[in-house]
Design an enzyme around this catalytic site. Sequence first.
Site, PDB file in Angstrom:
ATOM      1  N   ARG A  88       0.143   5.808  -1.431  1.00 41.74           N
ATOM      2  CA  ARG A  88      -0.360   7.016  -0.782  1.00 41.74           C
ATOM      3  C   ARG A  88      -0.149   6.960   0.726  1.00 41.74           C
ATOM      4  O   ARG A  88       0.187   5.923   1.284  1.00 41.74           O
ATOM      5  CB  ARG A  88      -1.852   7.187  -1.083  1.00 41.74           C
ATOM      6  CG  ARG A  88      -2.194   7.363  -2.535  1.00 41.74           C
ATOM      7  CD  ARG A  88      -3.694   7.445  -2.763  1.00 41.74           C
ATOM      8  NE  ARG A  88      -4.352   6.191  -2.427  1.00 41.74           N
ATOM      9  CZ  ARG A  88      -5.667   6.011  -2.480  1.00 41.74           C
ATOM     10  NH1 ARG A  88      -6.457   7.003  -2.802  1.00 41.74           N
ATOM     11  NH2 ARG A  88      -6.195   4.837  -2.178  1.00 41.74           N
ATOM     12  N   ILE A 137      -3.699  10.916  11.418  1.00 45.00           N
ATOM     13  CA  ILE A 137      -2.689  11.351  10.470  1.00 45.00           C
ATOM     14  C   ILE A 137      -3.378  11.930   9.243  1.00 45.00           C
ATOM     15  O   ILE A 137      -4.451  11.456   8.833  1.00 45.00           O
ATOM     16  CB  ILE A 137      -1.781  10.165  10.049  1.00 45.00           C
ATOM     17  CG1 ILE A 137      -1.250   9.427  11.285  1.00 45.00           C
ATOM     18  CG2 ILE A 137      -0.631  10.648   9.176  1.00 45.00           C
ATOM     19  CD1 ILE A 137      -0.389  10.253  12.201  1.00 45.00           C
ATOM     20  N   SER A 185      -2.867   0.818  14.427  1.00 45.53           N
ATOM     21  CA  SER A 185      -3.590   2.072  14.651  1.00 45.53           C
ATOM     22  C   SER A 185      -3.910   2.185  16.131  1.00 45.53           C
ATOM     23  O   SER A 185      -4.097   1.165  16.813  1.00 45.53           O
ATOM     24  CB  SER A 185      -4.890   2.088  13.844  1.00 45.53           C
ATOM     25  OG  SER A 185      -5.719   3.175  14.242  1.00 45.53           O
ATOM     26  N   ASN A 223       1.615  -2.292   5.446  1.00 45.61           N
ATOM     27  CA  ASN A 223       0.875  -1.041   5.610  1.00 45.61           C
ATOM     28  C   ASN A 223      -0.496  -1.064   4.950  1.00 45.61           C
ATOM     29  O   ASN A 223      -1.386  -0.315   5.366  1.00 45.61           O
ATOM     30  CB  ASN A 223       1.698   0.111   5.017  1.00 45.61           C
ATOM     31  CG  ASN A 223       0.877   1.365   4.814  1.00 45.61           C
ATOM     32  OD1 ASN A 223       0.597   2.100   5.760  1.00 45.61           O
ATOM     33  ND2 ASN A 223       0.458   1.616   3.574  1.00 45.61           N
ATOM     34  N   TYR A 254     -12.439  -2.495  11.703  1.00 45.50           N
ATOM     35  CA  TYR A 254     -11.104  -1.880  11.651  1.00 45.50           C
ATOM     36  C   TYR A 254     -10.377  -2.065  12.988  1.00 45.50           C
ATOM     37  O   TYR A 254      -9.188  -2.409  13.018  1.00 45.50           O
ATOM     38  CB  TYR A 254     -11.250  -0.396  11.315  1.00 45.50           C
ATOM     39  CG  TYR A 254      -9.956   0.337  11.064  1.00 45.50           C
ATOM     40  CD1 TYR A 254      -9.279   0.179   9.858  1.00 45.50           C
ATOM     41  CD2 TYR A 254      -9.433   1.199  12.013  1.00 45.50           C
ATOM     42  CE1 TYR A 254      -8.097   0.868   9.612  1.00 45.50           C
ATOM     43  CE2 TYR A 254      -8.255   1.894  11.776  1.00 45.50           C
ATOM     44  CZ  TYR A 254      -7.589   1.726  10.581  1.00 45.50           C
ATOM     45  OH  TYR A 254      -6.416   2.410  10.340  1.00 45.50           O
ATOM     46  N   ALA A 314      -9.235  -5.687  13.365  1.00 49.01           N
ATOM     47  CA  ALA A 314      -8.102  -5.995  12.490  1.00 49.01           C
ATOM     48  C   ALA A 314      -6.805  -5.417  13.040  1.00 49.01           C
ATOM     49  O   ALA A 314      -5.765  -6.090  13.070  1.00 49.01           O
ATOM     50  CB  ALA A 314      -8.361  -5.466  11.085  1.00 49.01           C
ATOM     51  N   LYS A 315      -6.855  -4.166  13.496  1.00 44.31           N
ATOM     52  CA  LYS A 315      -5.637  -3.525  13.998  1.00 44.31           C
ATOM     53  C   LYS A 315      -5.213  -4.104  15.345  1.00 44.31           C
ATOM     54  O   LYS A 315      -4.016  -4.214  15.635  1.00 44.31           O
ATOM     55  CB  LYS A 315      -5.855  -2.016  14.107  1.00 44.31           C
ATOM     56  CG  LYS A 315      -6.038  -1.319  12.757  1.00 44.31           C
ATOM     57  CD  LYS A 315      -4.864  -1.542  11.824  1.00 44.31           C
ATOM     58  CE  LYS A 315      -4.978  -0.729  10.540  1.00 44.31           C
ATOM     59  NZ  LYS A 315      -3.825  -0.925   9.634  1.00 44.31           N
ATOM     60  N   GLY A 355       0.822  -1.211   0.000  1.00 45.01           N
ATOM     61  CA  GLY A 355       0.000   0.000   0.000  1.00 45.01           C
ATOM     62  C   GLY A 355       0.848   1.249   0.000  1.00 45.01           C
ATOM     63  O   GLY A 355       0.573   2.197   0.736  1.00 45.01           O
ATOM     64  N   ALA A 356       1.872   1.272  -0.862  1.00 46.98           N
ATOM     65  CA  ALA A 356       2.875   2.345  -0.809  1.00 46.98           C
ATOM     66  C   ALA A 356       2.560   3.517  -1.716  1.00 46.98           C
ATOM     67  O   ALA A 356       3.363   4.447  -1.823  1.00 46.98           O
ATOM     68  CB  ALA A 356       4.255   1.785  -1.156  1.00 46.98           C
ATOM     69  N   VAL A 403      -3.014  -7.898  -1.394  1.00 43.97           N
ATOM     70  CA  VAL A 403      -2.341  -8.591  -0.292  1.00 43.97           C
ATOM     71  C   VAL A 403      -3.216  -9.657   0.353  1.00 43.97           C
ATOM     72  O   VAL A 403      -2.707 -10.525   1.070  1.00 43.97           O
ATOM     73  CB  VAL A 403      -1.855  -7.592   0.779  1.00 43.97           C
ATOM     74  CG1 VAL A 403      -0.793  -6.658   0.197  1.00 43.97           C
ATOM     75  CG2 VAL A 403      -3.015  -6.805   1.387  1.00 43.97           C
TER      76      VAL A 403
END
Length: 247
Positions: A15, A188, A142, A90, A155, A158-159, A12-13, A64
Site C-alpha cells: 500500500r 502524502i 519522513s 519503506n 516515529y 526512527a525516521k 511494505g509494498a 522486517v
Amino acid sequence: MKLEGKTALVTGAGRGIGRAAALCLAREGASVVVNYQNNAAAAEETARDIEAAGAQALIVQASVDNAADVERMVQTVKERFGQIDILVNNAGITRDQLLLRMKEEDWDAVLNTNLKGAFLCCKAVAPLMVKRRTGVIVNVGSVIGTVGAAGQVNYSAAKAGLVGLTKSLAKELGSRSIRVNAVAPGFIETDMTRALKPEQQETVRKQIPLGRLGKPEDVGRVIAFLCSEDAAYIQGILITVDGGLFL
C-alpha cells in the site's frame, strides 16, 4: 526502461508509498519483489499491477524486524532472480501518543519496524551488492524525522535514525559503487494521513505552497530516479518531497 534487467526489493509494498515505488520501478523495467507483513490481498493487488506493467513480480511475506524472516526473504529472492540490485526500505508503522502517555511497547514497535527493519534488510542485502560491486539502497524517511512532531517521539526518532543510517552506510559502501540515499515525504495521501480528521487535513493543505497533499506517486517517482543511472553521482543525501511545506 532505465531499470530493465534489475531486481528491486521493496518492503511494505502492498500500500501507499511502497506500492507506488514498486509500480514506478516496474514501469522502468525492474522485476519487483513485493514484501508485506499482514495484508496479503494488498500485496497481491500490487503484484498484479506490476505484471500488468510488463514486469515480473514476486510476493514474499516477512516481518522486517525479524532477522530470520529477512534472511528467508533475501534467500527466496536469490533463488528466483539470482540477485538484488535495488533495496527500498519503506516498511513503517505509527503508534502515536504523547511521551507522558506512550507505552514502552509502542516505542519498541515503531523503532523495531521503522529503523531496525531497515538495518536488518541492509545487512542482509549489502553482501550481495558488495560481491557484485553494484547496487542501490533507498530509505524512506519522513519530514517528521527532521522537524519533529508532538505525539510522535517514537516515529520522529526512527525516521531521524534512518537519516544517520543512510549517511553512514553511504560512506561505508560508496567505495564498492553502492549508492545509498533517502527520501523524506511530507503529508502524502496514504492510510496514515487519511486517519486525520478532514479539518486537520485542510489545515495542513493550506500550509503547503503547492496547495495539495502529495500523492504516493510523487514519492515513488523520486525513488525510481534515485535507483536509476540518472542519479549515478548522488550519494548519502536526503531528498524532501513535501510540496514546500517546511521551506
